[in-house]
Design a protein around this motif. Structure first.
Motif, short mmCIF file in Angstrom:
data_model
loop_
_atom_site.label_atom_id
_atom_site.label_comp_id
_atom_site.label_asym_id
_atom_site.label_seq_id
_atom_site.Cartn_x
_atom_site.Cartn_y
_atom_site.Cartn_z
N PHE A 478 0.84 -1.19 0.00
CA PHE A 478 0.00 0.00 0.00
C PHE A 478 0.89 1.25 0.00
O PHE A 478 2.08 1.18 0.30
CB PHE A 478 -0.90 0.01 1.25
CG PHE A 478 -1.93 -1.08 1.27
CD1 PHE A 478 -3.12 -0.95 0.58
CD2 PHE A 478 -1.70 -2.26 1.97
CE1 PHE A 478 -4.07 -1.97 0.60
CE2 PHE A 478 -2.64 -3.27 2.00
CZ PHE A 478 -3.83 -3.13 1.31
N PHE A 482 -1.79 5.22 3.24
CA PHE A 482 -3.06 4.54 2.91
C PHE A 482 -4.04 4.61 4.08
O PHE A 482 -3.65 4.73 5.25
CB PHE A 482 -2.80 3.09 2.50
CG PHE A 482 -2.55 2.14 3.64
CD1 PHE A 482 -3.55 1.29 4.09
CD2 PHE A 482 -1.31 2.08 4.27
CE1 PHE A 482 -3.33 0.41 5.13
CE2 PHE A 482 -1.08 1.21 5.31
CZ PHE A 482 -2.09 0.36 5.75
N SER A 536 -4.37 1.22 -4.18
CA SER A 536 -3.22 0.40 -4.60
C SER A 536 -3.69 -0.92 -5.18
O SER A 536 -4.67 -1.51 -4.69
CB SER A 536 -2.29 0.12 -3.41
OG SER A 536 -1.79 1.32 -2.87
#
Length: 736
Positions: A478, A482, A536
């Motif tokens: 990620f 995130f 992502s």
């Protein structure tokens, strides 16, 4: 034309843990049927019992649920032959509990006392310290409030509790005044019938402290009656036809009758209150008051005779009289309170029960002697006490039960007992003798070198570790910033999450998610690998360890397991949805048989997933296609084939919440020793599986076969057992 026998059991989730009493219930009915007053088991159903060709019980000595799942791939035939499985509570004396209630004891002289089954203490009139009643209450007399169940005791014994999830619509008696030792006692007893809803009240009796009957009414059940249980309840269909009284009427009457400081007395009163759908805060349960060891309980009929000198529940009468039972329970409580624990302990109820069983066995053997079925014994050999159970009844009907194994399985002389030195010899004898017997117990063993408790602990740790890895997934990478909340929400749509942590040892952050159910982890791997989550494109995978190299094979085998046939897993449910909401939502699905909504076994809160069981496998396949993408109250559903819908679900939950420290030092010390012997153990298990397959194939059609891993119950720890069962039919696999 010969009818095919069939076995049905709804063994999903929480309903799959079976006690030894319930197992005994099944074996007794299968062996004897209605003609000998045996009742259909409460947790499963045998259709056309009178056409059963026989009953075969295979006992895998000193093995538990751990063995089945550690060697799941090796038990290839066992998995395919039996669809119905259940967790079996472990017992200190497994074979004794298999035959019936209580433990095998040698009769002794009254002066010698009775040897306790739980310690080396001897109960004598001058020394009562080892009596369970004294151990629980002490010797001094106390007031009635000392004997009412605490809230924790009520929870433990399945009493309806205010605020509990299962008691949402229950009615409170509103008896909320402080109890004192002069609070009034009321005896309560109900008779129930079996309906589509479960146990429903058909008759209610309430007596006051003087034994006067205040209420004795028939009640019309709300749902369709499946079994009136007339032999126990005394209630017939004809009796209920003119009845207008409903459960709500009885609830209202009881609320008006009971003063605010009332204490209710009954024998296993939890069943009565559950059926009445009522909550009462202060109860005395005589089945727990007259304490026994190892969780066993005296029957009301025995206590009434032994303590009060009264005969109740006489066989000449049709069913039980609830007023008589309520009065007996009340008088037993009054006797206990007035006389005190020491006086009750001096009655030596265990000895009285032993004497009663001895008398029954003597009568049975006397009845057998003219038929030449008696067993010759040395004149100086003390007779053994066998439980008054269905083995005696089989003898009376001219049937001789067969017991085969490496050690003495029977001390009563009621069975053909043959000892062999190896599993191969046992199998050979079984192939020859089982067709000649209507009831057989065959015991196989891995051998003494594989049943040491420390090896069992190491096996358990290996299984727990592997299941934990199978429940765990890693996802990422990620972006540094995130949103963890978004990730948790997305992965939560696959099922209930046990824990979610951020992995920071990597160049970019990953998350480690441990789920509560196997299906959720597998669904995450299948649906989110390669998906875009929190901005992502991520990879989702399980931990890569040596133990996980065969994970895909295990998942595939679990999916194909006959226990999961016709069962699907559905995730993404809102926790606010009730079982009723879901029943309504899924009612359009064809052939839906059962809906199981898992809940936290501690808090009682529902999880965000459910299992659906269908009568036909194709209907489950069709439902999978239909459900994926469904939206229920704004929530999109995800589904897949079930992997652990039955007893394994409950076991995984218990493993997740069990104290992992237990036995860890033993585990690490003995792991190397286990690794050395495990390869050999796999071969032995594979051979054992082959023996069971060979025995099963030799059975006649319409034979009930039950395979039992007894579990472990020792000072080193306790591990649940496992039962597999089915009725053999022409197809070779058990009939469901």
């Amino acid at each position: 034309q010969e009818k095919s026998c069939r076995l049905s059991a709804a063994l999903l989730g929480e309903d799959c843990e079976i006690s030894h009493d319930q197992l005994y219930e099944l074996l007794k009915y299968a062996a004897l049927g209605k003609c000998h007053n045996a009742a259909q088991p409460s947790w499963c159903r045998i259709y056309h019992q009178s056409h059963l060709a026989g009953v075969v019980v295979v006992v895998l000595h000193e093995m538990s649920q751990v063995h089945f799942y550690r060697f799941y791939l090796q038990f290839k035939h066992l998995r395919k032959l039996f669809r119905h499985r259940f967790t079996l509570t472990p017992s200190a004396d497994f074979l004794a509990s298999l035959y019936g209630e209580g433990t095998d004891l040698k009769p002794q002289n009254a002066a010698q006392g009775l040897t306790s089954t739980s310690s080396d203490c001897v109960t004598k009139s001058s020394d009562l310290q080892c009596d369970p009643i004294i151990q629980r209450y002490g010797e001094k007399r106390r007031g009635l409030t000392s004997y009412t169940l605490t809230l924790e005791e009520q929870k433990k014994n399945d009493y309806p509790i205010e605020g509990s999830p299962g008691c949402k619509d229950y009615i409170s008696t509103e008896c909320d005044q402080q109890r004192t030792d002069s609070s009034p006692l009321f005896g309560l007893d109900c008779e129930m019938c079996l309906t589509a809803k479960g146990n429903e009240v058909t008759r209610v009796s309430l007596v006051d402290a003087r034994g006067q009957c205040l209420l004795n009414e028939l009640v019309k059940p709300e749902s369709t009656v499946r079994n009136y249980r007339t032999r126990f309840s005394g209630v017939t269909k004809k009796m209920l036809l003119p009845v207008k009284t409903r459960l709500s009427d009885i609830q209202t009457k009881l609320k008006k009758m009971l003063p605010h400081d009332a204490v209710l007395v009954g024998h296993s009163l939890n069943s009565d209150l559950q059926a009445l759908e009522m909550i009462h805060p202060s109860v005395i349960d005589t089945s727990l008051l007259f304490a026994r060891t190892e969780g066993r309980r005296f029957k009301l009929k025995f206590l009434a005779k032994a303590v009060l000198g009264k005969e109740i529940q006489c066989e000449q009468k049709l069913g039980h009289d609830p007023t008589e039972d309520a009065r007996a329970a009340l008088e037993l409580a009054q006797f206990f309170i007035e006389q005190g624990p020491a006086k009750v302990a001096e009655l030596n109820l265990e000895m009285l029960l032993t004497a009663e069983k001895l008398a029954e066995v003597s009568q049975n053997k006397a009845a057998l002697q003219p038929q030449g079925c008696g067993v010759q014994k040395e004149l100086n050999e003390p007779p053994h006490l066998s439980k008054p159970c269905f083995l005696d009844c089989l003898q009376v009907t001219g049937q001789k039960p067969l017991l085969l194994g490496r050690q003495g399985l029977d001390s009563s002389g009621l069975c053909q007992s043959n000892l062999s030195t190896s599993n191969k010899q046992i199998l050979q004898r079984a192939l020859e003798d089982v067709p000649l017997s209507t009831f057989s117990i065959i015991q196989f063993s891995l051998g003494p070198e594989y049943i040491a408790s420390h090896l069992h602990t190491a096996l358990y740790e290996k299984v727990r570790s592997k299941l934990t890895d199978m429940l765990t997934i890693y996802a990422g990478p990620f972006e540094e910033s995130f949103c963890l909340k978004t990730v948790k929400k997305e992965f939560g749509r696959c099922g209930p999450i046990q824990s979610l942590t951020v992995v920071t040892e990597t160049f970019q952050p990953y998350v480690c998610v441990q789920y509560e159910v196997l299906e959720a982890a597998q669904l995450a791997v299948e649906s989110l690998n390669g998906a875009e989550v929190a901005g992502s494109c991520i990879k989702v995978q399980r931990p890569v360890t040596a133990a996980m190299l065969d994970c895909d094979v295990l998942i595939k085998e679990l999916e194909l397991d006959v226990e999961n046939e016709g069962v699907i897993y559905v995730a993404g449910l809102k926790k606010s949805l009730t079982e009723t909401d879901l029943q309504e939502e899924f009612s359009q699905l064809k052939d839906l048989e059962t809906l199981f909504l898992p809940k936290d076994l501690q808090s009682g809160k529902h999880r965000n997933c459910c299992f659906l069981k269908f009568q036909k496998s194709q209907s489950a396949v069709d439902a999978l296609e239909a459900i994926n993408g469904w939206t229920v109250k704004g929530s999109e559903l995800r589904s897949r084939n079930a992997l652990a819908s039955g007893h394994l679900w409950r076991w995984i939950w218990q493993m997740n919440h069990r104290n992992g420290k237990q036995g860890k030092h033993i585990f690490y010390e003995k792991m190397e020793q286990l690794s050395d012997s495990e390869q050999d153990l796999r071969k032995k298990v594979k051979k054992l599986d082959h023996h069971i397959k060979k025995l099963y194939r030799s059975l006649q059609n319409n034979t009930l076969c039950v395979v039992l891993f007894p579990g472990l119950n020792s000072t080193h720890g306790s591990q649940p057992g496992l039962g597999l069962m089915g009725i053999k039919n022409d197809g070779g696999r058990s009939a469901c």
